[in-house]
Design a protein around this motif. Structure first.
Motif, short mmCIF file in Angstrom:
data_model
loop_
_atom_site.label_atom_id
_atom_site.label_comp_id
_atom_site.label_asym_id
_atom_site.label_seq_id
_atom_site.Cartn_x
_atom_site.Cartn_y
_atom_site.Cartn_z
N UNK A 64 52.19 38.75 53.27
CA UNK A 64 51.17 37.85 52.72
C UNK A 64 51.05 38.14 51.23
N UNK A 65 51.06 37.07 50.42
CA UNK A 65 50.80 37.22 48.98
C UNK A 65 49.43 36.59 48.73
N UNK A 66 48.50 37.37 48.14
CA UNK A 66 47.20 36.79 47.81
C UNK A 66 46.90 37.01 46.34
N UNK A 67 46.01 36.18 45.83
CA UNK A 67 45.61 36.27 44.41
C UNK A 67 44.30 35.51 44.28
N UNK A 68 43.26 36.18 43.79
CA UNK A 68 41.92 35.59 43.74
C UNK A 68 41.50 35.30 42.30
N UNK A 69 40.79 34.19 42.12
CA UNK A 69 40.36 33.78 40.79
C UNK A 69 38.85 33.63 40.75
N UNK A 70 38.17 34.66 40.22
CA UNK A 70 36.71 34.62 40.11
C UNK A 70 36.03 35.33 41.26
N UNK A 71 34.85 35.89 40.96
CA UNK A 71 34.09 36.65 41.96
C UNK A 71 33.80 35.79 43.19
N UNK A 72 33.52 34.51 42.97
CA UNK A 72 33.18 33.63 44.09
C UNK A 72 34.36 33.48 45.04
N UNK A 73 35.57 33.68 44.50
CA UNK A 73 36.78 33.56 45.33
C UNK A 73 37.18 34.89 45.95
N UNK A 74 36.42 35.95 45.64
CA UNK A 74 36.72 37.25 46.23
C UNK A 74 37.36 38.24 45.28
N UNK A 75 37.55 37.84 44.00
CA UNK A 75 38.17 38.76 43.03
C UNK A 75 37.19 39.88 42.69
N UNK A 76 37.71 41.12 42.69
CA UNK A 76 36.83 42.27 42.38
C UNK A 76 37.30 43.03 41.14
N UNK A 77 38.57 42.91 40.79
CA UNK A 77 39.07 43.53 39.55
C UNK A 77 39.55 42.38 38.66
N UNK A 78 39.00 42.31 37.45
CA UNK A 78 39.19 41.11 36.64
C UNK A 78 40.33 41.26 35.62
N UNK A 79 41.50 41.56 36.19
CA UNK A 79 42.78 41.55 35.46
C UNK A 79 43.76 40.97 36.48
N UNK A 80 44.49 39.92 36.08
CA UNK A 80 45.34 39.20 37.05
C UNK A 80 46.23 40.16 37.86
N UNK A 81 46.22 39.96 39.18
CA UNK A 81 47.11 40.73 40.05
C UNK A 81 47.48 39.93 41.28
N UNK A 82 48.68 40.21 41.76
CA UNK A 82 49.16 39.60 43.00
C UNK A 82 49.24 40.69 44.06
N UNK A 83 48.62 40.44 45.21
CA UNK A 83 48.69 41.37 46.33
C UNK A 83 49.95 41.07 47.13
N UNK A 84 50.72 42.12 47.43
CA UNK A 84 51.87 41.98 48.34
C UNK A 84 51.50 42.80 49.57
N UNK A 85 51.17 42.10 50.66
CA UNK A 85 50.59 42.77 51.83
C UNK A 85 51.52 42.60 53.04
N UNK A 86 52.11 43.71 53.50
CA UNK A 86 52.94 43.60 54.70
C UNK A 86 52.11 43.34 55.95
N UNK A 87 52.67 42.54 56.84
CA UNK A 87 51.99 42.22 58.10
C UNK A 87 52.85 42.74 59.24
#
Ligand code: 5GP
Length: 141
Positions: A85-108
């Motif tokens: 799963x690749x996730x990426x959040x934009x803004x606190x309302x969207x779930x972002x908690x660290x405010x520097x662009x990042x892409x999550x690479x999450x193995x399932x």
């Protein structure tokens, strides 16, 4: 909101805070997520200042996405994951908690088997081992 140059990831990029580094080039840095949603959860970030996808220069996003593809392949192989799963959040309302662009690479590993977002801290020795596994998978590409 203005970009905060002292956010955690900006400090990691500057080497002021430690991380379990997996890969680095001129534009992009890759390291293990401290509170992984599954074993092998890896973060890909552009080095340039930008809160999220909306304000980061397109060239830096493109570079980070190319690295994200390579890291996704390496993580899948290193951990024998069933999916990524690749996730990426934009803004606190969207779930972002660290405010520097990042892409999550999450193995399932199993359907619906992901842990909660940014909840429990992983063991440092385990993260170091996992970073090494992803590094090896990247160099074996
Ligand atoms: P966001 O909620 O902004 O999409 O994701 C931030 C991610 O950064 C979370 O998954 C969280 O576990 C991770 N994180 C928070 N603080 C640190 C830290 O100091 N180091 C690392 N490596 N990851 C962090």
């Amino acid at each position: 909101m203005a970009y905060d140059p002292n956010n955690i990831f900006a400090r990691i990029v500057r080497g002021e805070l430690p991380c379990h580094r997996v890969y680095e080039d001129a534009d992009t840095l890759v390291f293990m997520d401290l509170m992984p949603q599954s074993p092998g959860h890896t973060l890909v970030i552009p080095k340039i200042a930008g809160e999220n996808l909306l304000d980061t220069p397109p060239d830096s996003i493109a570079a980070a996405m190319c690295v994200t593809q390579r890291v996704a392949r390496a993580v899948k192989k290193a951990f024998d994951a069933k999916g990524i799963v690749i996730t990426q959040f934009n803004g606190a309302a969207a779930g972002q908690t660290v405010f520097h662009l990042h892409f999550h690479v999450i193995p399932v590993y199993t359907l619906g088997g992901l842990g909660l977002h940014a909840r429990s801290m992983a063991d440092a020795a385990v993260l170091a081992e996992q970073a090494e596994k992803v590094r090896q998978a990247l160099t074996a590409e």
